[in-house]
Scaffold this active site. Sequence first.
Site, PDB file in Angstrom:
ATOM      1  N   ASP A  72       0.871  -1.170   0.000  1.00 41.20           N
ATOM      2  CA  ASP A  72       0.000   0.000   0.000  1.00 41.20           C
ATOM      3  C   ASP A  72       0.909   1.221   0.000  1.00 41.20           C
ATOM      4  OD1 ASP A  72      -1.700   2.125   0.518  1.00 41.20           O
ATOM      5  OD2 ASP A  72      -2.731   1.161   2.192  1.00 41.20           O
TER       6      ASP A  72
ATOM      7  N   ASN B  78       3.446   2.587 -10.524  1.00 41.83           N
ATOM      8  CA  ASN B  78       2.221   2.634 -11.316  1.00 41.83           C
ATOM      9  C   ASN B  78       0.986   2.946 -10.483  1.00 41.83           C
ATOM     10  OD1 ASN B  78       0.328   1.737 -13.643  1.00 41.83           O
ATOM     11  ND2 ASN B  78      -0.182   0.315 -11.983  1.00 41.83           N
TER      12      ASN B  78
ATOM     13  N   SER C 135       3.134   8.575 -15.295  1.00 42.80           N
ATOM     14  CA  SER C 135       2.478   9.876 -15.221  1.00 42.80           C
ATOM     15  C   SER C 135       1.221   9.826 -16.080  1.00 42.80           C
ATOM     16  CB  SER C 135       3.453  10.977 -15.682  1.00 42.80           C
ATOM     17  OG  SER C 135       2.838  12.233 -15.650  1.00 42.80           O
TER      18      SER C 135
ATOM     19  N   TYR D 110      -5.988  16.137 -10.315  1.00 46.54           N
ATOM     20  CA  TYR D 110      -5.210  15.022 -10.867  1.00 46.54           C
ATOM     21  C   TYR D 110      -4.009  15.540 -11.646  1.00 46.54           C
ATOM     22  CZ  TYR D 110      -4.112  10.984 -13.855  1.00 46.54           C
ATOM     23  OH  TYR D 110      -3.475   9.971 -14.521  1.00 46.54           O
TER      24      TYR D 110
ATOM     25  N   LYS E 236       0.154  14.940 -11.123  1.00 46.29           N
ATOM     26  CA  LYS E 236       1.043  14.383 -12.141  1.00 46.29           C
ATOM     27  C   LYS E 236       2.098  15.403 -12.579  1.00 46.29           C
ATOM     28  CE  LYS E 236      -0.695  10.225 -12.445  1.00 46.29           C
ATOM     29  NZ  LYS E 236       0.101   9.052 -12.021  1.00 46.29           N
TER      30      LYS E 236
END
Length: 276
Positions: free
Chosen positions: A54, A81, A132, A146, A150
């Site tokens: 996690d 990922n 990304s 979001y 990134k």
Amino acid sequence: MKKTVLITGTSSGFGAATANYFASKDWNVIATMRDISKNGNLDKTENIFVTELDVQNRISIEKAINEGIHHFGTIDVVVNNAGYGLFGIFESASREAIQNQFDVNVFGAMDVTRTILPHFRSKQSGVIINISSGAGAIGFPMASIYSSSKFALEGWTEGLRYELASLGITAKIIEPGGAIQTSFMNRVGGESAGLQLIEDYLPFLEQIGKVYGGMQDAADADAVEKVVSAIYEAATDDTNRLRYSPTNDIQPILDARRTTSEQEYQEFTDTIFSAK
């Protein structure tokens, strides 16, 4: 000697596909996820070792990396990922929701990387691949939170690569397109559920929904395969190349971002995203 890759977020989507692809190329794979009961039979493949990780739990990160090294003897590549997308109007998101987005997409990748670096330094080699998004280079409406996570991931990776290069370690970025249908995209509704509805934004939401519908229609049919191939290329090409942008769906916007003036880029994207 077989090489070994550790991949986070392998219960579905890019992570699961990447784990299977590396295994098919005769790599040892440490496939990690929050809930190992959702491993999709990855544990049935001889050279895949499934373990819990996690990214919001540093103890589980250390445990997974130590278990992977014990199982295969070494780790050569880490693929960060694990992540999700919090999509919606910025004003509608709580501070806690925004913090959680950064905890997973940014600080989680940082914690995994910090934990593996002593092992890579001891070998004077290693590859860190951070997943990304096109939204890491382009600020998409309805994705400002979001996108900002990134953007942060990309800025960190770009700076990190200089620090690590002298040690024989490389850091790389994969930028999947913005309209890819994987189970990641299917999670968006769930992750964004509970965002406050602000009626003043409804006309904009209707308009931008049509824009994204058109982008989805233009998405690469083989997007997942292209992204997985790019991850494998980044792991094996022995170059210091930083960015890999394997899909075509948002390539015109990426090209404008990186090859035109700021004014030209803004004028171009205004034609796509601005309210009429």
